[in-house]
Enzyme design. Structure first.
Site, PDB file in Angstrom:
ATOM      1  N   ASP A  76       0.666  -1.092  -0.052  1.00  0.00           N
ATOM      2  CA  ASP A  76       0.018  -0.107  -0.094  1.00  0.00           C
ATOM      3  C   ASP A  76       0.671   1.347  -0.148  1.00  0.00           C
ATOM      4  O   ASP A  76       2.256   1.088   0.184  1.00  0.00           O
ATOM      5  CB  ASP A  76      -0.900  -0.008   1.418  1.00  0.00           C
ATOM      6  CG  ASP A  76      -1.944  -1.103   0.992  1.00  0.00           C
ATOM      7  OD1 ASP A  76      -2.328  -1.427  -0.089  1.00  0.00           O
ATOM      8  OD2 ASP A  76      -2.554  -1.601   2.136  1.00  0.00           O
ATOM      9  N   LYS A 102      -4.073   3.044  -2.854  1.00  0.00           N
ATOM     10  CA  LYS A 102      -5.413   3.954  -2.867  1.00  0.00           C
ATOM     11  C   LYS A 102      -5.017   5.249  -2.527  1.00  0.00           C
ATOM     12  O   LYS A 102      -4.653   5.578  -1.142  1.00  0.00           O
ATOM     13  CB  LYS A 102      -6.347   3.443  -1.897  1.00  0.00           C
ATOM     14  CG  LYS A 102      -7.045   2.041  -2.159  1.00  0.00           C
ATOM     15  CD  LYS A 102      -8.075   1.350  -1.240  1.00  0.00           C
ATOM     16  CE  LYS A 102      -8.443   0.246  -1.807  1.00  0.00           C
ATOM     17  NZ  LYS A 102      -7.498  -1.001  -1.742  1.00  0.00           N
ATOM     18  N   MET A 131      -7.056   8.610   9.714  1.00  0.00           N
ATOM     19  CA  MET A 131      -7.380   9.351   8.215  1.00  0.00           C
ATOM     20  C   MET A 131      -8.115  10.510   8.217  1.00  0.00           C
ATOM     21  O   MET A 131      -9.145  10.742   7.625  1.00  0.00           O
ATOM     22  CB  MET A 131      -8.223   8.134   7.367  1.00  0.00           C
ATOM     23  CG  MET A 131      -7.199   6.858   6.875  1.00  0.00           C
ATOM     24  SD  MET A 131      -8.037   5.558   5.951  1.00  0.00           S
ATOM     25  CE  MET A 131      -8.727   4.671   7.687  1.00  0.00           C
TER      26      MET A 131
END
Length: 247
Positions: free
Chosen positions: A35, A57, A168
């Site tokens: 990732d 992502k 996040m």
């Protein structure tokens, strides 16, 4: 012929915080599927010739669909390769590790889970903030501030937790703050934000809950960002100066 998948947590970023098991698997892997939050220092532990597959992502950019990631893992394993699926933090803490494990099991692929240090704990610690502290915090909760999931949270319950760690949260800090204030959290609750925890680019701001979004903007903090809300956010155990909450 079938290989094996290892669902591995890469920890909060600093390569020195990899588990011994994770470092050994990275060094032996034929393929590493990783990732965005897995940095070059971590990937530097692989051997020459290892295939590196970036399935990041990234905000505002086209993402690799989860179904495609599952397909990559299954196809590499069915080719007889030893595959490390490397995720920032811990695979089972907002890392979709559970979804990938279920997909692998359904496909009959053998896999191993290797936990990692979650940034939910390492982020506050890197800033000198204990998520629990005697007389100040006997409970903590971890939530994701990804915009798509904010409506599903029980904000009254989150507002009542001693320490709330928000992952996040760079893009939605203002919305998270408003929801917590509306749910009854005091405006003067200590709060902190930690950017790139454990890495060379680590930066921090401390504020109150009500002022946190403005403090983040004023200091130009960016993702990845960990927010800490609660009395312990007034602490910095790296310093000799005692605060009220530590007494």
């Amino acid at each position: 012929m079938s290989g094996r998948i290892h669902l591995v947590g890469a920890g909060p970023g600093d390569a020195d915080l990899l588990t011994v098991r994770a470092a050994r698997l990275i060094a032996a892997a034929d393929v590493i599927v990783h990732d965005r939050l897995v940095g070059p220092d971590v990937l530097a532990g692989c051997r020459p010739g290892t295939e590196l597959v970036d399935v990041s992502k990234r905000p505002g950019k086209a993402s690799v669909a989860q179904e495609e990631i599952n397909r990559i893992l299954i196809s590499r394993a069915r080719s007889g390769l030893d595959v490390v699926r490397l995720k920032g933090g811990d695979p089972f803490v907002f890392g979709r590790g559970g979804e990938e494990a279920i997909a692998l099991a359904a496909a009959g692929i053998e896999f191993e889970l290797v936990p990692g240090i979650s940034s939910a704990l390492a982020g506050p610690a890197a800033a000198g903030i204990p998520v629990t502290h005697r007389e100040a915090a006997r409970s903590f909760a971890v939530m994701t501030a990804h915009a798509a999931g904010l409506d599903g949270h029980d904000w009254s319950a989150l507002a009542a937790v001693d320490t709330l760690v928000v992952l996040m949260g760079a893009a939605t800090a203002g919305l998270v703050t408003r929801r917590l204030l509306q749910a009854g959290r005091a405006a003067d609750t200590p709060a902190a934000a930690v950017q790139e925890a454990t890495l060379a680019g680590q930066r921090e701001v401390r504020s109150t809950l009500a002022a946190l979004p403005d403090a983040i903007a004023a200091d130009g903090l960016r993702a990845p960002l960990v927010l800490v809300i609660g009395a312990v956010a007034a602490l910095d155990v790296r310093c000799a100066v005692a605060s009220e909450v530590a007494r």
